[in-house]
Design a protein around this motif. Structure first.
Motif, PDB file in Angstrom:
ATOM      1  N   GLN A 370      31.578  44.253  35.676  1.00  0.00           N
ATOM      2  CA  GLN A 370      30.529  45.354  35.950  1.00  0.00           C
ATOM      3  C   GLN A 370      29.107  44.634  36.317  1.00  0.00           C
ATOM      4  OE1 GLN A 370      31.204  48.434  35.946  1.00  0.00           O
ATOM      5  NE2 GLN A 370      29.313  49.590  35.509  1.00  0.00           N
ATOM      6  N   SER A 453      33.749  51.198  32.090  1.00  0.00           N
ATOM      7  CA  SER A 453      32.614  51.010  33.195  1.00  0.00           C
ATOM      8  C   SER A 453      31.969  52.325  33.420  1.00  0.00           C
ATOM      9  CB  SER A 453      33.178  50.481  34.124  1.00  0.00           C
ATOM     10  OG  SER A 453      34.260  51.102  34.930  1.00  0.00           O
ATOM     11  N   GLY A 466      34.484  54.707  34.394  1.00  0.00           N
ATOM     12  CA  GLY A 466      35.795  54.100  34.802  1.00  0.00           C
ATOM     13  C   GLY A 466      36.608  53.844  33.460  1.00  0.00           C
ATOM     14  N   LEU A 471      39.631  57.139  36.861  1.00  0.00           N
ATOM     15  CA  LEU A 471      38.024  57.194  37.290  1.00  0.00           C
ATOM     16  C   LEU A 471      37.772  58.647  37.137  1.00  0.00           C
ATOM     17  CD1 LEU A 471      37.631  55.330  40.597  1.00  0.00           C
ATOM     18  CD2 LEU A 471      36.676  54.899  38.368  1.00  0.00           C
ATOM     19  N   VAL A 486      44.171  55.824  38.477  1.00  0.00           N
ATOM     20  CA  VAL A 486      44.008  54.546  39.011  1.00  0.00           C
ATOM     21  C   VAL A 486      45.255  53.662  38.564  1.00  0.00           C
ATOM     22  CG1 VAL A 486      41.517  54.448  39.333  1.00  0.00           C
ATOM     23  CG2 VAL A 486      42.518  54.109  37.286  1.00  0.00           C
ATOM     24  N   ALA A 490      40.011  50.302  35.182  1.00  0.00           N
ATOM     25  CA  ALA A 490      39.006  50.461  35.965  1.00  0.00           C
ATOM     26  C   ALA A 490      37.635  49.443  35.340  1.00  0.00           C
ATOM     27  CB  ALA A 490      38.315  51.720  35.874  1.00  0.00           C
ATOM     28  N   VAL A 493      32.754  49.772  38.102  1.00  0.00           N
ATOM     29  CA  VAL A 493      32.651  50.759  38.911  1.00  0.00           C
ATOM     30  C   VAL A 493      31.197  50.802  39.527  1.00  0.00           C
ATOM     31  CG1 VAL A 493      31.910  52.568  37.157  1.00  0.00           C
ATOM     32  CG2 VAL A 493      33.055  53.406  39.397  1.00  0.00           C
ATOM     33  N   ALA A 504      35.531  50.784  42.997  1.00  0.00           N
ATOM     34  CA  ALA A 504      35.957  50.340  41.402  1.00  0.00           C
ATOM     35  C   ALA A 504      36.901  48.888  41.977  1.00  0.00           C
ATOM     36  CB  ALA A 504      37.016  51.552  40.922  1.00  0.00           C
ATOM     37  N   LEU A 506      39.763  46.952  39.938  1.00  0.00           N
ATOM     38  CA  LEU A 506      40.781  47.541  38.988  1.00  0.00           C
ATOM     39  C   LEU A 506      41.664  46.475  38.477  1.00  0.00           C
ATOM     40  CD1 LEU A 506      41.999  50.586  40.921  1.00  0.00           C
ATOM     41  CD2 LEU A 506      40.301  50.678  39.295  1.00  0.00           C
ATOM     42  N   GLU A 521      41.327  58.440  47.325  1.00  0.00           N
ATOM     43  CA  GLU A 521      41.435  56.973  47.677  1.00  0.00           C
ATOM     44  C   GLU A 521      41.183  57.018  49.252  1.00  0.00           C
ATOM     45  OE1 GLU A 521      44.126  53.272  47.564  1.00  0.00           O
ATOM     46  OE2 GLU A 521      44.172  54.521  46.218  1.00  0.00           O
TER      47      GLU A 521
END
Length: 963
Positions: A370, A453, A466, A471, A486, A490, A493, A504, A506, A521
């Motif tokens: 992060q 996140s 996240g 998300l 997702v 995550a 983010v 993001a 992942l 997406e």
């Protein structure tokens, strides 16, 4: 439902043993019976946790089962991947594998896990043939998943323990639908099942009891085990006299009697500290003298294996193994041990605890990323930790969506911002199942789902959370705007300041861009953690990749619930879906271009609905020595009766060439052709197209070593420079093109001495020589003259255009009246160039494009960017070495240097010696490309205040070009 704690360094997070989140989020889902393509990352290693592993009796093969919905067969001696086992799969959790067993003779593999959809609650156990990967049997569907499987010593039976409510089953290995024995008493989770050499079975259950069964499956003992309340793994000692027990919730290990389950002793756990997590996996050495345990037990940055001598009664020794939770253990001969981890990594420890082998994943480890996950204001540049799963190397990388450029080993750049976590009252969000907004719990996470996140919008208008499966976007009042499932945790983010993208990082190693308004997406990036190949792709299947990067993604195709899945890698779809131009249009917000492309060709689902491609089998030797000739013979088999086959594609050293036979017999058959090859090592490959030409088959490859000739090769050059056009639309930007063609030929002639036997050069730069028919005629003449051992250079200077993602070199007599003019066959089009390069054969071939966009023929588009995308597509489709100027309107030619265009001037400097390595007078194409890539930005910045970035394709062969 049970949840496992997994230790990440000094942090503890929660990972679902049976995940329910994603499937619940996606609403209407497709299932394993659905014949639709599922996009998958494919790196040659697992991309998610290795849940279980198994080894055959002769220790030839290791089989690993993973949450990535594959099982993989590895050669234990070499560590090489031998086969990917692909059960049917569906959306969300469907297809995740939690259990694996291999028959003692290594011929069959049993797999269990989340093999049914959430709605069906029908999870069969599969049986696969190891050698072919074929699905050869399946049990009836069970209402819960199989957590563990075990083959009997004689290979005739398979024992299974399940999730809540099912207890134990013993199945006939020749017919998994036939139950030989069952015990429903265990209504809690069961995770352990092991046969001894006499065929007796022991199981564990989270009700705290062990259960012992005779060789007929009748229960002969039942006893609550000491040491913990949730016994996890159970293993018989080789002589069957003792049973080792590992626990889910404690580091304790117990040894009980193999006769009646009575407690015998507890191994020394004095190395355990307060707060240590469990060591749930246990194993015995094959001689029964050593006891092993591992799991979440951790020492600093290492999750060790604990080894006790004297059958578990001695002083323990810690053996360094993995950098994260060890999920399973299996003993090998000579005191060795194989382990699998959450990473997902597997390895082999020697008897003295040294790592004999460590097979690392190719996905990036975005845990803890992060703080370094920074994006530009428009979201088109992103910085991220380039961290490998071995935990021994951490660096920073940056990817630019506009230039499609990956940089590694960098320092943080100005103008990119880290995620904001302040400015709105969001709390308790880090590694927590109960994040809060303004002191109130956020209730939109699924049960057990963990938040990892957070990104607060720059204007404080909202925030994105996240989490483990999703998300989630909220407004400034804490009300949810959207939720997006997702494909991996995550871990990080961020948001672009212009409010357009949520980005993001992942758990599957990808970085994905989502529409900030809707959560849809838009793009995904996968970077290989080892060799730095990358692929950038849209949800519709359009993609761009670095050299070899398109092999990193593909599509799983179900063939019904009774058959194994098929995998089609993106390289097999490249002719349709390698579309850098459509990625550019998406970044520009032009969704109409993508919609139009989908209407024309369909998305991946529509293309693959046309059926599977043929299969190609190599009949001629896969290794050969030759004086220059090689007879290639292949068998082409259609995917099904009546399916037919299309064109055959022949590749030499990665470059497609024209073969004597381009179509196999109707309905498939044997194709033979004789090839003339250049001196040195040649790879000869063949693919067969589906009848409609949209999907390619597998590729078969032979390696042919050709004896070097006695003399030197001939340099053959065709240089075209167009400074005069009939259509005034193309008047600007080509002032120096004619002189550039002459200059390049002069430099090549000057550097030919000692490298070539002779120089065969043609220059077309007068108006009467630069119409399409004359250029075509000279190209055809060049094709006839060129031999495999020759070096061929084609130089084109003038205007280039790129309507609909296709490159066109504009001849002097071309007249533009609309975009449709490019479809009239009056240009040196992508298809024409591709055919010409194929006809020139493989070997040392170089195409140089010093072309710019006129800026007026296609209104409202960035011509330079469109041309770069089209050239990238040409590079990918031909496999030749291509150098390209990729210049903005007029810049490369009008801002000249000493009477030449900037790009050609840099090229000529390099050929004159500037590109020659120190202490060497020989200039290779790679060195020339490196020099031009460095020199052109210097010249353009000095002359015009901008930096032109040339393009290159290194897919072709590197070779000396001048002295």
């Amino acid at each position: 439902m049970v949840w496992q704690r997994i230790r990440y360094g000094c942090r503890v997070v929660w990972s679902a043993t049976v995940a329910c989140g994603v499937a619940a989020l996606v609403g209407s889902v497709a299932h394993a019976q659905t014949a639709v393509p599922y996009p998958r990352i494919e790196t040659g290693t697992h991309t998610a946790v290795i849940k279980r592993l198994a080894v055959d009796r002769a220790e030839r093969w290791l089989v690993t089962a993973s949450d990535d919905k594959t099982a993989r067969v590895w050669n234990l001696k070499t560590g090489q991947l031998e086969r990917v086992i692909r059960p049917p799969l569906g959306e969300g959790d469907e297809g995740k594998l939690f259990a694996v067993a291999i028959s003692p003779d290594g011929s069959r593999i049993a797999l269990g896990g989340f093999t049914g959809s959430n709605e069906s609650r029908s999870n069969p156990i599969y049986l696969f043939d190891r050698a072919s990967g074929r699905l050869v049997g399946r049990s009836r569907g069970y209402s819960n998943i199989a957590n563990h499987l075990s083959f009997s010593p004689d290979g005739t039976r398979v024992a299974a323990v399940f999730g809540t409510g099912l207890g134990m089953r013993i199945l006939d290995a020749s017919d998994l639908t036939r139950e030989l024995a069952r015990d429903d008493e265990c209504t809690a989770q069961g995770y352990g099942a092991d046969f001894d050499r006499g065929g007796r079975l022991v199981t564990s259950c989270y009700d705290g009891f062990l259960r012992l069964y005779d060789a007929q499956g009748q229960r002969i003992a039942r006893r609550k085990v000491e040491g913990g309340t949730q016994p996890f793994e159970v293993r018989f000692s080789p002589d069957g006299q003792r049973i080792a027990v590992g626990f889910y919730e404690t580091t304790a290990v117990s040894v009980v009697s193999g006769r009646d389950l009575a407690h015998l002793y507890s191994p020394d756990m004095s190395m355990v500290r307060r707060g240590d997590l469990s060591a749930s996996s246990v194993a015995w050495s094959l001689d029964g003298q050593r006891l092993y345990a591992a799991g979440q037990f951790n020492r600093g940055d290492v999750n060790p294996v604990v080894a006790w001598p004297n059958q578990g009664r001695g002083t323990p020794v810690l053996l360094d193994a993995a950098s994260i939770t060890i999920m399973d253990l299996a003993p090998l001969a000579n005191g060795r041990l194989v382990f699998g981890s959450y990473a997902p990594t597997w390895g082999v420890l020697s008897a003295d605890g040294q790592r004999e082998r460590l097979v690392l994943p190719a996905v990036l480890d975005h845990r803890g990323g992060q703080p370094t996950f920074r994006v530009s204001r428009d979201g088109l540049r992103v910085e991220f930790g380039f961290d490998a799963w071995d935990g021994r190397h951490a660096s920073l990388a940056r990817f630019d969506l506009q230039t499609r450029n990956l940089e590694t080993e960098i320092t943080a750049a100005a103008g990119l911002a880290a995620p904001r976590t302040e400015g709105l009252p969001v709390s308790d969000w880090r590694d927590n199942t109960a994040p809060k907004f303004d002191g109130q719990r956020i209730t939109t996470l699924q049960q057990y789902e963990v938040a990892y996140s957070l990104s607060v919008a720059a204007d404080r208008s909202g925030f994105v959370l996240g989490a483990l499966w999703s998300l989630q976007n909220f407004d400034a009042s804490g009300h949810q705007r959207w939720l997006q499932a997702v494909p991996g945790v995550a871990w990080a983010v961020n948001q672009s300041e212009d409010g357009r993208f949520v980005v993001a990082a992942l758990g599957d190693g990808t970085i994905r861009w989502y529409d900030a308004a809707s959560g849809r997406e838009r793009l995904a990036l996968f970077v290989h953690a080892r060799d730095k190949r990358w692929v950038l792709f849209t949800p519709e299947g359009f993609y761009q990749a670095s050299a070899g990067g398109d092999a990193l993604i593909g599509y799983h195709l179900n063939q019904g619930a009774e058959r194994e899945g098929e995998f089609i890698d993106s390289a097999q779809l490249a002719g349709v879906f390698f579309r850098p131009d459509l990625i550019t249009r998406r970044l520009a917000g032009d969704e109409a271009a993508i919609t139009q492309a989908l209407q024309s060709i369909g998305d991946v689902r529509a293309v693959l609905a046309g059926g599977l491609p043929p299969t190609v089998t190599l009949l001629s030797p896969d290794k050969a020595d030759s004086e220059g000739e090689y007879e290639l013979s292949v068998r082409v088999s259609p995917a099904s009766a009546g399916a037919g086959v299309g064109e055959l594609k022949l590749f030499i050293n990665g470059a497609e060439v024209q073969g004597a036979r381009t179509v196999s017999p109707p309905g498939g058959g044997v194709v033979t052709q004789r090839l003339s090859l250049a001196p040195g090592r040649n790879t000869v490959g063949v693919r067969a197209m589906r009848r409609d030409g949209k999907v390619a088959s597998n590729e078969v490859v032979a390696v042919v070593n050709v004896k070097a000739p006695q003399g030197q090769p001939v340099l053959r050059v065709l240089a075209v420079g167009i400074s005069q056009y009939d259509d005034a639309t193309f008047k600007s930007g080509v002032k120096f093109a004619a002189r550039d063609a002459e200059g390049v030929v002069e430099r090549l002639r000057a550097g030919a001495r000692g490298v070539y036997r002779e120089v065969d050069a043609r220059v077309l730069n007068r108006r009467e020589d630069t119409g399409l028919s004359r250029i075509d005629a000279e190209i055809q003449a060049l094709v006839k003259r060129a031999r495999p051992e020759d070096v061929v250079v084609l130089f084109l200077a003038g205007h280039g255009k790129a309507p609909e993602g296709q490159y066109h070199f504009i001849p002097a007599d071309f007249v533009y009246d609309s975009d449709q003019a490019f479809n009239g066959g009056k240009t040196l089009s992508h298809a024409r160039l591709e055919t010409m390069l194929k006809a020139l054969g493989a070997g040392k071939r170089l195409l140089i494009l010093d072309t710019c966009d006129s800026g007026s023929a296609v209104q409202g588009r960035d011509g330079a960017t469109e041309q770069k995308d089209a050239v990238a597509r040409l590079m990918r489709s031909t496999g030749r070495y291509i150098l390209a100027a990729a210049s903005p309107q007029g810049k490369a030619l009008e801002d000249g240097v000493q009477g030449h265009g900037v790009y050609t001037y840099a090229l000529m400097e390099g050929l004159a010696g500037a590109a020659a390595p120190r202490d060497s007078g020989v200039i290779e194409v790679d060195a020339l490309a490196d020099y031009v890539a460095k020199r052109v930005p210097q010249l353009t910045e000095k002359a015009g205040g901008y930096q032109q970035r040339p393009m290159r394709s290194a897919q072709g062969e590197n070779f000396p070009i001048a002295r």
